[in-house]
Write a protein that holds these residues in place. Sequence first.
Motif, PDB file in Angstrom:
ATOM      1  N   GLY A  94      37.218  -5.714  27.971  1.00  0.00           N
ATOM      2  CA  GLY A  94      36.544  -5.533  26.682  1.00  0.00           C
ATOM      3  C   GLY A  94      36.409  -4.076  26.279  1.00  0.00           C
ATOM      4  N   ARG A  95      36.169  -3.224  27.269  1.00  0.00           N
ATOM      5  CA  ARG A  95      36.024  -1.801  26.951  1.00  0.00           C
ATOM      6  C   ARG A  95      37.318  -1.240  26.399  1.00  0.00           C
ATOM      7  N   ARG A  96      38.447  -1.572  27.060  1.00  0.00           N
ATOM      8  CA  ARG A  96      39.745  -1.057  26.612  1.00  0.00           C
ATOM      9  C   ARG A  96      40.090  -1.592  25.232  1.00  0.00           C
ATOM     10  N   ILE A  97      39.717  -2.826  24.958  1.00  0.00           N
ATOM     11  CA  ILE A  97      40.019  -3.406  23.647  1.00  0.00           C
ATOM     12  C   ILE A  97      39.265  -2.642  22.550  1.00  0.00           C
ATOM     13  N   ARG A  98      37.969  -2.428  22.787  1.00  0.00           N
ATOM     14  CA  ARG A  98      37.199  -1.673  21.782  1.00  0.00           C
ATOM     15  C   ARG A  98      37.720  -0.253  21.624  1.00  0.00           C
ATOM     16  N   LYS A  99      38.076   0.371  22.739  1.00  0.00           N
ATOM     17  CA  LYS A  99      38.587   1.748  22.678  1.00  0.00           C
ATOM     18  C   LYS A  99      39.902   1.810  21.919  1.00  0.00           C
ATOM     19  N   THR A 100      40.734   0.795  22.079  1.00  0.00           N
ATOM     20  CA  THR A 100      42.020   0.791  21.398  1.00  0.00           C
ATOM     21  C   THR A 100      41.837   0.741  19.886  1.00  0.00           C
ATOM     22  N   VAL A 101      40.896  -0.093  19.434  1.00  0.00           N
ATOM     23  CA  VAL A 101      40.646  -0.178  17.988  1.00  0.00           C
ATOM     24  C   VAL A 101      40.161   1.176  17.466  1.00  0.00           C
ATOM     25  N   HIS A 102      39.239   1.783  18.193  1.00  0.00           N
ATOM     26  CA  HIS A 102      38.756   3.097  17.752  1.00  0.00           C
ATOM     27  C   HIS A 102      39.844   4.151  17.859  1.00  0.00           C
ATOM     28  N   GLY A 103      40.657   4.031  18.926  1.00  0.00           N
ATOM     29  CA  GLY A 103      41.729   5.006  19.138  1.00  0.00           C
ATOM     30  C   GLY A 103      42.778   4.967  18.038  1.00  0.00           C
ATOM     31  N   ALA A 104      42.891   3.826  17.363  1.00  0.00           N
ATOM     32  CA  ALA A 104      43.876   3.702  16.280  1.00  0.00           C
ATOM     33  C   ALA A 104      43.581   4.688  15.152  1.00  0.00           C
ATOM     34  N   LEU A 105      42.336   5.137  15.061  1.00  0.00           N
ATOM     35  CA  LEU A 105      41.971   6.113  14.024  1.00  0.00           C
ATOM     36  C   LEU A 105      42.557   7.490  14.318  1.00  0.00           C
ATOM     37  N   ALA A 106      42.899   7.716  15.574  1.00  0.00           N
ATOM     38  CA  ALA A 106      43.298   9.061  15.977  1.00  0.00           C
ATOM     39  C   ALA A 106      44.799   9.172  16.226  1.00  0.00           C
ATOM     40  N   LEU A 107      45.578   8.215  15.729  1.00  0.00           N
ATOM     41  CA  LEU A 107      47.027   8.323  15.876  1.00  0.00           C
ATOM     42  C   LEU A 107      47.609   9.236  14.802  1.00  0.00           C
ATOM     43  N   ARG A 108      46.926   9.299  13.646  1.00  0.00           N
ATOM     44  CA  ARG A 108      47.412  10.122  12.529  1.00  0.00           C
ATOM     45  C   ARG A 108      46.273  11.004  12.042  1.00  0.00           C
ATOM     46  N   LEU A 109      46.650  12.174  11.563  1.00  0.00           N
ATOM     47  CA  LEU A 109      45.636  13.092  11.051  1.00  0.00           C
ATOM     48  C   LEU A 109      44.935  12.512   9.817  1.00  0.00           C
ATOM     49  N   GLU A 110      45.719  11.789   8.976  1.00  0.00           N
ATOM     50  CA  GLU A 110      45.117  11.216   7.761  1.00  0.00           C
ATOM     51  C   GLU A 110      43.960  10.281   8.087  1.00  0.00           C
ATOM     52  N   THR A 111      44.180   9.396   9.079  1.00  0.00           N
ATOM     53  CA  THR A 111      43.124   8.430   9.390  1.00  0.00           C
ATOM     54  C   THR A 111      41.969   9.102  10.129  1.00  0.00           C
ATOM     55  N   ALA A 112      42.277  10.160  10.865  1.00  0.00           N
ATOM     56  CA  ALA A 112      41.191  10.897  11.510  1.00  0.00           C
ATOM     57  C   ALA A 112      40.313  11.539  10.439  1.00  0.00           C
ATOM     58  N   ARG A 113      40.965  12.065   9.395  1.00  0.00           N
ATOM     59  CA  ARG A 113      40.218  12.681   8.289  1.00  0.00           C
ATOM     60  C   ARG A 113      39.469  11.629   7.497  1.00  0.00           C
ATOM     61  N   ASP A 114      40.171  10.532   7.214  1.00  0.00           N
ATOM     62  CA  ASP A 114      39.572   9.479   6.388  1.00  0.00           C
ATOM     63  C   ASP A 114      39.865   8.104   7.009  1.00  0.00           C
ATOM     64  N   PRO A 115      38.957   7.642   7.868  1.00  0.00           N
ATOM     65  CA  PRO A 115      39.176   6.365   8.561  1.00  0.00           C
ATOM     66  C   PRO A 115      39.390   5.181   7.622  1.00  0.00           C
ATOM     67  N   ALA A 116      38.974   5.301   6.381  1.00  0.00           N
ATOM     68  CA  ALA A 116      39.173   4.207   5.433  1.00  0.00           C
ATOM     69  C   ALA A 116      40.660   3.909   5.236  1.00  0.00           C
ATOM     70  N   LEU A 117      41.550   4.836   5.635  1.00  0.00           N
ATOM     71  CA  LEU A 117      42.990   4.642   5.463  1.00  0.00           C
ATOM     72  C   LEU A 117      43.640   3.863   6.611  1.00  0.00           C
ATOM     73  N   LEU A 118      42.841   3.465   7.592  1.00  0.00           N
ATOM     74  CA  LEU A 118      43.391   2.706   8.731  1.00  0.00           C
ATOM     75  C   LEU A 118      44.122   1.455   8.228  1.00  0.00           C
ATOM     76  N   ASN A 119      45.318   1.199   8.791  1.00  0.00           N
ATOM     77  CA  ASN A 119      46.045  -0.004   8.373  1.00  0.00           C
ATOM     78  C   ASN A 119      46.549  -0.789   9.582  1.00  0.00           C
ATOM     79  N   LEU A 120      47.170  -1.922   9.294  1.00  0.00           N
ATOM     80  CA  LEU A 120      47.647  -2.796  10.368  1.00  0.00           C
ATOM     81  C   LEU A 120      48.650  -2.089  11.278  1.00  0.00           C
ATOM     82  N   ASP A 121      49.530  -1.261  10.684  1.00  0.00           N
ATOM     83  CA  ASP A 121      50.517  -0.556  11.506  1.00  0.00           C
ATOM     84  C   ASP A 121      49.849   0.340  12.541  1.00  0.00           C
ATOM     85  N   ASP A 122      48.772   1.010  12.138  1.00  0.00           N
ATOM     86  CA  ASP A 122      48.047   1.858  13.101  1.00  0.00           C
ATOM     87  C   ASP A 122      47.512   1.016  14.249  1.00  0.00           C
ATOM     88  N   LEU A 123      46.925  -0.118  13.895  1.00  0.00           N
ATOM     89  CA  LEU A 123      46.337  -0.971  14.929  1.00  0.00           C
ATOM     90  C   LEU A 123      47.407  -1.484  15.881  1.00  0.00           C
TER      91      LEU A 123
END
Length: 295
Positions: free
Chosen positions: A254-283
Amino acid sequence: MSETLPHGVAGIHALPADHHDGPWDSVIVEDRLKERLLATAVLVLRHGRRLAGSAVAPHGLVVLAGPPGTGKTTLAQGLAQAAARTLAQQGATTLVEVDPHAFPSEMLGESQRSVSRLFRETLPELAARRPHTIVLVDEVEALAVRRHSASFDTNPVDVHRATDAVLSGLDALRAQRPGTLLVVTTNFAEAVDEAFLSRADLVVRTELPDESVVPLIVADSLRGLAAQWPELAVLAEDSAVHRKVGKLLHGLDGRRIRKTVHGALALRLETARDPALLNLDDLVAAAEEAAAERT
Ligand SMILES: Nc1ncnc2c1ncn2[C@@H]1O[C@H](COP(=O)(O)OP(=O)(O)O)[C@@H](O)[C@H]1O
Ligand SMILES: [Mg+2]
């Protein structure tokens, strides 16, 4: 919290308290399991004193055993708050968190005396403060472990020494303060068979989330993000997204699953700047990366 904590105690909390809401609901397990945990806790806390001395008196011990990241600590903390809420009309609850790292076994006799003092003096005194008391020993295997072996896999001998110390401490505590509930977690399932099984009122074995639960944890994690960035509500409510990402993450805790979802925000600078831009491809990308690391 300004008081100095007694030796071996990592935290003292007065419950129920609103800021302790959350953990109980955040761990996704069968409802039946939560009900049994809560019922066991309430029976001990409310009626332990009255039952003391009878042949069927509860021991006041609940054990949560299972692999790391499967929600043991979160469930234990949530249980304290849930029980405190249930019993609020009968009075407040003290949650005492024991610091298992306070008793290194280098000086074995010394460490045993400290553990003994904790259960015979410190905890009974704390348990006299409020009508109900829950003591949490998280990762019991860390108690009385040799410090330089602690970075390696814990030695089974240490695990048994730790569980023995807790069990004899529990007997002393129960003699003075029946109705005190001890909640113990361990990453070592085998420690449970040997020492705890016959005495525990309830042993819960937490497991890796199965394929029906993984998508629910993904969804819950996304809902947490959507609470901050409402644009993400679309992803948070799309069960096809949760299934797709969940399939990739099956086999992780469960910990890794939650971390992965949060980690998806940090794959691109855009989503790190504005998490509202997170999309399915990032996940999906984050989930594929996590799945690749799985051994
Ligand atoms: N079954 C689950 N459902 C939802 N979240 C979970 C589950 N198992 C673990 N988690 C999450 O993983 C994180 C770590 O859980 P934790 O209680 O520290 O695990 P443990 O004590 O077993 O190592 C927490 O954020 C928790 O909410
Ligand atoms: Mg834990």
